[in-house]
Design a protein around this motif. Structure first.
Motif, PDB file in Angstrom:
ATOM      1  N   ARG A  23       0.855  -1.179   0.000  1.00 50.39           N
ATOM      2  CA  ARG A  23       0.000   0.000   0.000  1.00 50.39           C
ATOM      3  C   ARG A  23       0.892   1.229   0.000  1.00 50.39           C
ATOM      4  O   ARG A  23       2.093   1.131   0.233  1.00 50.39           O
ATOM      5  CB  ARG A  23      -0.918   0.017   1.224  1.00 50.39           C
ATOM      6  N   TRP A  24       0.296   2.369  -0.298  1.00 56.50           N
ATOM      7  CA  TRP A  24       1.033   3.615  -0.179  1.00 56.50           C
ATOM      8  C   TRP A  24       1.374   3.810   1.289  1.00 56.50           C
ATOM      9  O   TRP A  24       0.551   3.529   2.162  1.00 56.50           O
ATOM     10  CB  TRP A  24       0.207   4.802  -0.667  1.00 56.50           C
ATOM     11  N   LYS A  25       2.559   4.293   1.570  1.00 54.68           N
ATOM     12  CA  LYS A  25       2.947   4.584   2.945  1.00 54.68           C
ATOM     13  C   LYS A  25       2.011   5.665   3.482  1.00 54.68           C
ATOM     14  O   LYS A  25       1.765   6.666   2.806  1.00 54.68           O
ATOM     15  CB  LYS A  25       4.391   5.090   3.036  1.00 54.68           C
ATOM     16  N   PRO A  26       1.503   5.455   4.702  1.00 55.16           N
ATOM     17  CA  PRO A  26       0.667   6.506   5.309  1.00 55.16           C
ATOM     18  C   PRO A  26       1.472   7.778   5.501  1.00 55.16           C
ATOM     19  O   PRO A  26       2.670   7.728   5.821  1.00 55.16           O
ATOM     20  CB  PRO A  26       0.264   5.915   6.660  1.00 55.16           C
ATOM     21  N   LYS A  27       0.822   8.904   5.297  1.00 49.58           N
ATOM     22  CA  LYS A  27       1.498  10.179   5.524  1.00 49.58           C
ATOM     23  C   LYS A  27       1.626  10.408   7.014  1.00 49.58           C
ATOM     24  O   LYS A  27       0.707  10.191   7.770  1.00 49.58           O
ATOM     25  CB  LYS A  27       0.714  11.317   4.874  1.00 49.58           C
ATOM     26  N   SER A  28       2.825  10.836   7.441  1.00 51.55           N
ATOM     27  CA  SER A  28       3.030  11.038   8.875  1.00 51.55           C
ATOM     28  C   SER A  28       2.679  12.443   9.282  1.00 51.55           C
ATOM     29  O   SER A  28       2.665  13.374   8.617  1.00 51.55           O
ATOM     30  CB  SER A  28       4.453  10.787   9.288  1.00 51.55           C
TER      31      SER A  28
END
Length: 66
Positions: A61-66
């Motif tokens: 999946r796309w890395k979650p935005k921090s």
């Protein structure tokens, strides 16, 4: 994501023909650990996160935005 096999080969330092072979395999591809690690690192640097395990819900999946 718009990444071609040629670009992934360049970013990972893995031969284009190896990338094509890995893409065409069913399931987790056979290959040297060093090769698979290089491809994974290149994809992670491009914003992909590997999740799950091979036995339980493997995916990306796309890395979650921090």
């Amino acid at each position: 994501m718009g990444m071609t096999a040629s670009l992934l080969a360049d970013l990972s330092g893995v031969a284009y023909t190896t990338i094509v072979r890995l893409e065409s395999s069913d399931g987790i591809p056979a290959g040297q650990v060093k090769t698979l690690d290089s491809v994974q690192k290149a994809l992670e640097e491009a914003g992909i996160e590997f999740i799950g395990t091979p036995e339980n819900g493997a995916g990306v999946r796309w890395k979650p935005k921090s």
